[in-house]
Design a protein around this motif. Structure first.
Motif, short mmCIF file in Angstrom:
data_model
loop_
_atom_site.label_atom_id
_atom_site.label_comp_id
_atom_site.label_asym_id
_atom_site.label_seq_id
_atom_site.Cartn_x
_atom_site.Cartn_y
_atom_site.Cartn_z
N MET A 182 0.85 -1.18 0.00
CA MET A 182 0.00 0.00 0.00
C MET A 182 0.89 1.24 0.00
O MET A 182 1.77 1.39 0.83
N ARG A 183 0.67 2.11 -0.95
CA ARG A 183 1.45 3.34 -1.08
C ARG A 183 0.69 4.50 -0.46
O ARG A 183 -0.53 4.52 -0.43
N THR A 184 1.43 5.46 0.02
CA THR A 184 0.84 6.66 0.60
C THR A 184 0.44 7.62 -0.51
O THR A 184 1.23 7.88 -1.42
N ASP A 185 -0.74 8.18 -0.43
CA ASP A 185 -1.20 9.20 -1.37
C ASP A 185 -0.73 10.56 -0.84
O ASP A 185 -1.45 11.26 -0.15
N TRP A 186 0.53 10.89 -1.15
CA TRP A 186 1.13 12.12 -0.62
C TRP A 186 0.42 13.36 -1.14
O TRP A 186 0.33 14.37 -0.44
N ALA A 187 -0.11 13.29 -2.35
CA ALA A 187 -0.83 14.45 -2.90
C ALA A 187 -2.09 14.73 -2.07
O ALA A 187 -2.39 15.90 -1.76
N ILE A 238 -9.10 4.45 9.80
CA ILE A 238 -8.71 3.28 10.60
C ILE A 238 -9.62 2.09 10.29
O ILE A 238 -9.15 0.96 10.09
N ARG A 239 -10.93 2.33 10.22
CA ARG A 239 -11.87 1.25 9.91
C ARG A 239 -11.63 0.70 8.50
O ARG A 239 -11.62 -0.52 8.29
N ASP A 240 -11.41 1.60 7.54
CA ASP A 240 -11.17 1.17 6.16
C ASP A 240 -9.88 0.37 6.06
O ASP A 240 -9.83 -0.66 5.37
N ARG A 241 -8.83 0.82 6.73
CA ARG A 241 -7.56 0.07 6.72
C ARG A 241 -7.77 -1.31 7.32
O ARG A 241 -7.25 -2.30 6.81
N HIS A 242 -8.52 -1.38 8.41
CA HIS A 242 -8.79 -2.66 9.05
C HIS A 242 -9.53 -3.59 8.08
O HIS A 242 -9.19 -4.78 7.95
N ALA A 243 -10.53 -3.04 7.41
CA ALA A 243 -11.31 -3.84 6.47
C ALA A 243 -10.44 -4.36 5.33
O ALA A 243 -10.69 -5.44 4.78
N GLN A 244 -9.41 -3.61 4.98
CA GLN A 244 -8.49 -4.01 3.91
C GLN A 244 -7.36 -4.91 4.42
O GLN A 244 -6.53 -5.38 3.65
N GLY A 245 -7.33 -5.11 5.74
CA GLY A 245 -6.28 -5.95 6.32
C GLY A 245 -4.93 -5.27 6.40
O GLY A 245 -3.90 -5.94 6.41
N VAL A 246 -4.93 -3.95 6.48
CA VAL A 246 -3.67 -3.21 6.56
C VAL A 246 -3.64 -2.32 7.80
O VAL A 246 -3.31 -1.14 7.74
N ASP A 247 -3.98 -2.93 8.94
CA ASP A 247 -3.88 -2.20 10.21
C ASP A 247 -2.43 -1.82 10.45
O ASP A 247 -1.51 -2.52 10.02
N LEU A 248 -2.22 -0.73 11.16
CA LEU A 248 -0.86 -0.33 11.52
C LEU A 248 -0.42 -1.09 12.77
O LEU A 248 -1.06 -1.01 13.81
N ALA A 249 0.67 -1.82 12.65
CA ALA A 249 1.21 -2.54 13.79
C ALA A 249 2.01 -1.60 14.69
O ALA A 249 2.24 -1.87 15.85
N TYR A 250 2.46 -0.51 14.13
CA TYR A 250 3.20 0.51 14.87
C TYR A 250 2.98 1.84 14.15
O TYR A 250 2.48 1.87 13.03
N VAL A 251 3.38 2.93 14.78
CA VAL A 251 3.26 4.24 14.13
C VAL A 251 4.51 4.43 13.27
O VAL A 251 5.63 4.49 13.80
N PRO A 252 4.33 4.50 11.95
CA PRO A 252 5.49 4.66 11.07
C PRO A 252 6.25 5.96 11.38
O PRO A 252 5.66 6.95 11.81
N GLU A 253 7.54 5.94 11.14
CA GLU A 253 8.37 7.12 11.39
C GLU A 253 7.88 8.33 10.61
O GLU A 253 7.92 9.45 11.10
N THR A 254 7.39 8.10 9.38
CA THR A 254 6.89 9.22 8.59
C THR A 254 5.67 9.86 9.26
O THR A 254 5.52 11.08 9.25
N ALA A 255 4.82 9.04 9.87
CA ALA A 255 3.67 9.58 10.60
C ALA A 255 4.14 10.36 11.83
O ALA A 255 3.58 11.41 12.17
N ARG A 256 5.18 9.87 12.48
CA ARG A 256 5.73 10.57 13.64
C ARG A 256 6.30 11.93 13.25
O ARG A 256 6.17 12.90 13.97
N ILE A 257 6.95 11.99 12.08
CA ILE A 257 7.51 13.25 11.59
C ILE A 257 6.38 14.27 11.39
O ILE A 257 6.45 15.40 11.84
#
Length: 137
Positions: A1-6, A64-83
């Motif tokens: 899954m890629r981030t939609d930076w735009a 969060i609900r949509d990610r869960h439904a797609q099976g791509v829950d976050l196991a941790y907070v990515p560094e990019t999200a922390r930034i």
């Protein structure tokens, strides 16, 4: 899954544009009960302000609900999200500051560090690791 930076950039720019417009309008405490008619309902400045910060909170839970439904829950907070989170928290401290930009010299140094050290450093280290040139690790 890629981030939609735009889309993320558009979200942040919209939030910044909204905050800038609120400040430019000179919204004061006694303006909170000013109202307009929206489809037969009186909507106050306070209603708009509250919705402006609760709407993204609600969208967050939808994501969060949509990610869960797609099976791509976050196991941790990515560094990019922390930034993004840390930068947003620092930026919020500038809103309404007396002189407009406390720590401005340090902020400029930080922004330069991102552009001239962090990004190129990460790119070079990854390129070197993968054998695509760059500096040695």
């Amino acid at each position: 899954m890629r981030t939609d930076w735009a889309l993320l950039r558009e979200m942040m720019n919209t939030a910044l544009d909204t905050c800038e417009a609120i400040e430019a309008a000179g919204v004061a405490e006694d303006d909170r009960d000013a109202a307009i008619d929206v489809d037969g309902t009186a909507v106050t400045v306070s209603d708009f302000l509250t919705s402006a910060w609760t709407y993204p909170e609600n969208i967050r839970y939808q994501i969060i609900r949509d990610r869960h439904a797609q099976g791509v829950d976050l196991a941790y907070v990515p560094e990019t999200a922390r930034i993004i989170n840390a930068m947003a928290q620092a930026a919020t401290e500038l809103i309404g500051s007396a002189d407009g930009s406390p720590a401005s010299e340090e902020i400029r140094k930080m922004l330069t560090w991102y552009r001239t050290h962090a990004i190129p450093g990460i790119e070079r280290a990854i390129a070197a690791r993968r054998g695509n040139g760059g500096a040695s690790s």
